[in-house]
Design a protein around this motif. Structure first.
Motif: not given
Length: 396
Positions: A58-61, A89-91, A248-254, A258-270
């Motif tokens: 998914t996207t980094p949003h 984030t992943g926590g 700042l959110a835009s910078t942190l999103r980038r 880089i760190m994780a490519l994308s968040p877990s869509a499954l975790a967010q949906a759950t």
């Protein structure tokens, strides 16, 4: 990377007791309160109807369906945000690393409330930053001490732009900054053009249900807020968020991309599905009740075993996971590690929470995950270990 659940001391003798360890070390939540049948049914439905999306990149949003769940949590402590200001984030640990990498440069100094969560200091050092303790007084972080520290560091040529704190039911002390003190700190931060990094895993876990307005709620343009579902839902989903000013959110999103490519869509949906169908109130209340009972059991046992007039001092917490003991004579609590191992109990020595070797005279006990029937026994073991080491010290 340091994690909050690793053993605090080596315990080679535990096997002699059949591994009968009572651990007051790791800060784990009590997942017995989770309605697993409800979550299982929701997850099954989610995978059946939308599994191809939930299991895809998914996207980094932050997913649109999850935004109301986050804004609901933040509003309970006076916070406010929008989808534009949110970064998944992943926590909180990933959030700390993203802030360190995205908003600072190697060699810069980051100011830290102490005692400090060791994972924060580890993240900052890994990014090449230099953690520096901020003075405290009886009310916590000292605004005048903050002002003097920043001016001195900058006069020495050290770039200082970030202040890290965990102001509500802090790890490890359990202390909470008053609203008045929060306002004073934000005034100094504005004066000195500091960005405040507010780490808030425990803010909704007050035993009486009361909350304290977050720094982010008081000044959303000055504060980078780290939120997590690990303590109000479950850590296994590895899901959290940063709420930051839009630029700042835009910078942190980038950075997080880089760190994780994308968040877990499954975790967010759950998480979104749970909030939509159940809300947060019942689950948070269940967590509060569990920790209120465990905290009281531990504090009562400490009163009975160590007493008010002995060498140890502590405060009964109003929320969170921890009780912080300090030795009145300044004894290094690492010296009690072997005795604790022999008695089958574990704790985290206070030196783990220092920036420059301070707090060695303290230790942290976590009550959140210990079976209620074993808390008193664990404190009895701890008291025996502390007494044994003290006697050995006198004999020596």
């Amino acid at each position: 990377m340091w994690t909050d659940t690793r053993p605090a001391v080596e315990m080679p003798r535990l096997f002699e007791r059949g591994g009968d360890l009572i651990s007051f070390a790791g800060g784990l939540p009590d997942l017995d309160v989770l309605p697993l049948d409800v979550i299982s049914a929701q997850l099954s439905r989610l995978l059946r109807l939308g599994g191809k999306l939930a299991l895809q990149y998914t996207t980094p949003h932050v997913a649109g369906a999850l935004v109301p769940a986050i804004t609901d949590l933040m509003a309970r402590e006076g916070g406010r945000t929008t989808a534009e200001n949110l970064v998944p984030t992943g926590g909180s640990q990933m959030g700390l690393m993203a802030v360190a990498l995205g908003l600072a440069a190697p060699g810069e100094t980051v100011l830290c409330q102490t005692p400090a969560y060791p994972g924060a200091a580890a993240a900052f050092r890994t990014a090449g930053l230099h953690p520096h303790a901020v003075p405290e007084d009886a009310e916590g972080l000292d605004p005048e001490g903050l002002r003097e520290t920043v001016r001195r560091l900058r006069a020495d040529g050290r770039t200082t732009r970030l202040l890290y704190c965990n102001p509500t039911f802090q790890n490890p002390t359990g202390a909470t900054l008053s609203v008045a003190r929060r306002g004073e700190l934000l005034t100094v931060a504005r004066e000195l053009d500091l960005l405040v990094v507010e780490d808030n895993p425990y803010g909704l876990l007050g035993f009486d249900g009361r909350t304290t307005d977050t720094l982010q709620g008081l000044d959303p343009d000055r504060v980078i807020y780290l939120g997590t579902f690990s303590k109000v839902f479950a850590p296994g989903l590895r899901s959290g968020w940063i709420a930051a000013p839009a630029e700042l959110a835009s910078t942190l999103r980038r950075t997080t991309e880089i760190m994780a490519l994308s968040p877990s869509a499954l975790a967010q949906a759950t998480l979104a599905a749970f909030h939509t169908r159940s809300g947060w109130t019942d689950l948070i209340d269940a967590y509060r009740a569990s920790y209120r009972e465990r905290s009281a059991l531990m504090a009562d046992a400490l009163d009975a075993e160590l007493g008010a007039d002995g060498p140890w001092s502590w405060q009964r917490p109003d929320g969170g996971f921890y009780i912080w003991l300090r030795h009145r004579d300044g004894v290094d609590t690492n010296t009690f590690a072997d005795a604790a191992a022999e008695h089958g109990v574990s704790f985290v020595p206070g030196s783990h929470f220092g920036i420059g070797g301070e707090n060695a005279d303290a230790l942290r006990l976590c009550f959140s995950h210990v079976p209620k029937k074993r808390i008193a026994e664990g404190i009895s073991r701890l008291a025996a270990a502390l007494g044994q080491r003290a006697a050995e010290g006198v004999a020596a």
